[in-house]
Write a protein that holds these residues in place. Structure first.
Motif, short mmCIF file in Angstrom:
data_model
loop_
_atom_site.label_atom_id
_atom_site.label_comp_id
_atom_site.label_asym_id
_atom_site.label_seq_id
_atom_site.Cartn_x
_atom_site.Cartn_y
_atom_site.Cartn_z
N ASP A 123 0.83 -1.21 0.00
CA ASP A 123 0.00 0.00 0.00
C ASP A 123 0.87 1.26 0.00
O ASP A 123 0.60 2.22 -0.73
CB ASP A 123 -0.91 -0.03 1.24
N ARG A 146 2.27 1.47 -3.41
CA ARG A 146 1.22 1.32 -4.44
C ARG A 146 1.54 0.20 -5.44
O ARG A 146 1.64 0.41 -6.65
CB ARG A 146 1.03 2.66 -5.15
N PRO A 178 -6.22 -3.52 2.85
CA PRO A 178 -5.02 -3.17 2.07
C PRO A 178 -3.98 -2.37 2.85
O PRO A 178 -2.79 -2.46 2.54
CB PRO A 178 -5.58 -2.34 0.91
N ASP A 179 -4.38 -1.63 3.88
CA ASP A 179 -3.37 -0.87 4.63
C ASP A 179 -2.72 -1.71 5.73
O ASP A 179 -1.92 -1.22 6.51
CB ASP A 179 -3.98 0.42 5.22
N ASP A 210 -10.20 0.31 -0.23
CA ASP A 210 -8.89 0.22 -0.89
C ASP A 210 -8.62 1.50 -1.67
O ASP A 210 -8.62 1.51 -2.91
CB ASP A 210 -8.94 -1.02 -1.83
N ASN A 235 -6.09 3.17 -2.48
CA ASN A 235 -4.98 3.18 -3.45
C ASN A 235 -5.15 2.13 -4.55
O ASN A 235 -4.26 1.98 -5.39
CB ASN A 235 -3.65 2.95 -2.72
N ILE A 246 -4.94 -1.11 -4.67
CA ILE A 246 -3.86 -2.10 -4.83
C ILE A 246 -4.38 -3.53 -4.85
O ILE A 246 -3.70 -4.42 -5.34
CB ILE A 246 -2.77 -1.98 -3.72
#
Ligand SMILES: Cc1cc2nc3c(=O)[nH]c(=O)nc-3n(C[C@H](O)[C@H](O)[C@H](O)COP(=O)(O)OP(=O)(O)OC[C@H]3O[C@@H](n4cnc5c(N)ncnc54)[C@H](O)[C@@H]3O)c2cc1C
Length: 479
Positions: A81, A84, A191-192, A468, A470, A472
């Motif tokens: 993340d 990216r 995702p983070d 999410d 970003n 990813i």
């Protein structure tokens, strides 16, 4: 109706502005996962460059990682993340929509080493398993205890995480529903890198939005599933199959609503057309009973005793005969039963071996199956492309396979997208949906706007952004 825009992964790649996987990033991953959990060799990565979807080319990732625990997954995602980098979660890679294919490269996050069965709670009828546990392993663990997880897609090497993410269906859906009806809770990593658990060992819950159900069927685009709480049921001691040939598919399909109105419900109710019988006979080298007929129903029933099932089957037989059934057969031995069921389970592998095929997994109201198939075949005749049909008559799920025979592959590839689009349009016009159980993934994304309007798609995109921001997690899928 929306115009279908052909997907161009190169365009998306340009727009996306993803980070590079440099030697520094590989070193970071080795620090996080350990040397024996990071793979960059092209040969080793080949198996991760595709799933079981026909016609989707190989897309290589830059790196495959195989973590063994959840904190490691959290660190991998946080790293991706921050820089990216696309991350494609992967179970067994048996999907048929290109869902675990890394179309934008990046990291394939394989869940195969998260394969522990953590608990079988016999009092609450719940199993708690890691995401990489296969359906076959769970079956082998719970069946000796007289229990069963009823989901039965044709491919039992599929993982719990994969089946949750595709909302897999299969042959027991008439009685037991699809994956989402059998899942009580999940543990997921966002995702983070943050983590939450949803649901629990209970059936009821109205505390806010149902995140478990939102993640089921999200095809790895919202979160990485690490743990699954699934419902178990008591395994009934007897299971039998009734096999009924007809001279006409319409007659077979007309019998289905009446069968489902009987006072007992079958586990599964499959329909089959003759073409696939011929192919499966070539594939297995074994004759399928009554292969001279044009259409078949296969009715799966379970019960406490053989008598109970035979009694049910006699009711089904009566209905089928009224609808023109030519015979009705219950295999006489366990061996004969296994061979018959195995023939059904081998359809997809047999078809793929026979000639290049497309795989269409449409669902329509079950009373419309025969009319829909007739309409789809009429369209296909216009393109001179034969289409094989079979599927789950009890829930309206029709598998269609346009084949490349009597035509050059170049011509077939030119005509196929037009034919597929027309078939989806007609399926939607029949009140159906473009995927019943395989998902949209990469392979069917350009057809999704045929079914969903902009308001629905924008709502889904907003949900994706909330999970999410970003983009990813499994980018290039669904939308
Ligand atoms: C011969 C054959 C017969 C089949 N029959 C049926 C059938 O009858 N019914 C049916 O529904 N399907 C069927 N399938 C399709 C397939 O088995 C299912 O789609 C299955 O759910 C895929 O599981 P998997 O572990 O292989 O997932 P994969 O193919 O690895 O992944 C599927 C999707 O889930 C995502 N994903 C996987 N694991 C995770 C995770 N832990 N967290 C987040 N995302 C994840 C991936 O990114 C991808 O989008 C069949 C396939 C074959 C080859």
């Amino acid at each position: 109706m929306e115009k279908v825009i052909d997907f161009d992964p190169m365009n998306m790649e340009k727009d996306a502005n993803y980070g590079e996987i440099t030697q520094d990033r590989i070193a970071d991953l080795i620090r996080i996962v350990g040397e024996n959990g990071v793979f960059t060799d092209r040969l080793e990565m080949q198996g991760y460059a595709h799933d079981e979807t026909p016609l989707v080319p190989l897309y290589y990732p830059q790196v495959v990682v195989k973590p063994r625990d959840v904190p490691t997954i959290q660190k991998i995602l946080a790293l991706a993340d921050q820089h990216r980098i696309p991350v494609v979660p992967r179970g067994a890679g048996t999907g048929i929509a290109g869902g675990s294919t890394p179309v934008l490269g990046g990291i394939v996050l394989s869940l195969e080493r998260l394969d522990r069965i953590l608990e079988v709670d016999e009092d609450n009828f719940v199993a708690v398993v890691e995401a990489g546990v296969s359906l076959a392993r769970l079956r082998d663990e719970v069946e000796p205890r007289g229990l069963c997880y009823p989901l039965h897609p044709g491919e039992m090497s599929a993982t719990m995480g994969g089946t949750v993410n595709t909302n897999a269906g299969g042959m027991n859906a008439v009685k037991y529903g699809v994956t989402r009806h059998n899942i009580l809770g999940l543990e997921v990593v966002l995702p983070d890198g943050s983590i939450f658990s949803s649901g629990g060992k209970y059936v009821k819950c109205t505390s806010g939005y149902d995140l478990t159900q939102l993640i089921i069927g999200s095809e790895g685009t919202l979160a990485v599933v690490t743990k699954v709480l699934c419902k178990l049921i008591r395994k009934l001691p007897r299971r039998e199959v009734l096999y009924v040939p007809f001279n006409d598919l319409q007659n077979a399909i007309d019998a289905v609503p009446e069968i489902l109105k009987l006072n007992q419900y079958p586990i599964g109710l499959e329909f089959i057309e003759k073409d696939i019988i011929d192919i499966v006979e070539k594939h297995t080298g074994r004759e399928v009973p009554y292969h001279q007929y044009d259409a078949f129903l296969m009715i799966f029933m379970e019960g406490e005793s053989e008598d109970e099932i035979l009694n049910y089957f006699s009711g089904v037989e009566e209905i089928c005969k009224r609808h023109g059934a030519c015979a009705a057969m219950i295999p006489g031995s366990e061996g004969a039963k296994r061979l018959l069921v195995e023939s059904r389970e081998k359809f997809f592998s047999a078809i793929k071996e026979y000639a290049p095929v497309e795989s269409i997994d449409i669902v329509v109201p079950r009373s419309e199956i025969a009319r829909f198939i007739k309409a789809a075949k009429l369209i296909a005749r216009g393109y001179a492309i034969p289409v094989i049909a079979y599927g789950h008559a009890g829930d309206g799920n029709v598998h269609l396979h346009p084949q490349c025979v009597n035509m050059s592959e170049a011509e077939w590839h030119e005509k196929l997208p037009l034919l597929t689009r027309e078939i989806f349009e007609i399926g939607v016009a029949f009140g159906g949906a473009i995927s019943g159980e395989h998902g949209v993934g990469f392979a069917k994304k350009k057809y999704l706007p045929l079914q969903l309007d902009e308001v629905q798609l924008n709502t889904m995109r907003a949900i994706k952004r909330a999970f999410d921001p970003n983009n990813i997690l499994n980018p290039g899928k669904i939308f």
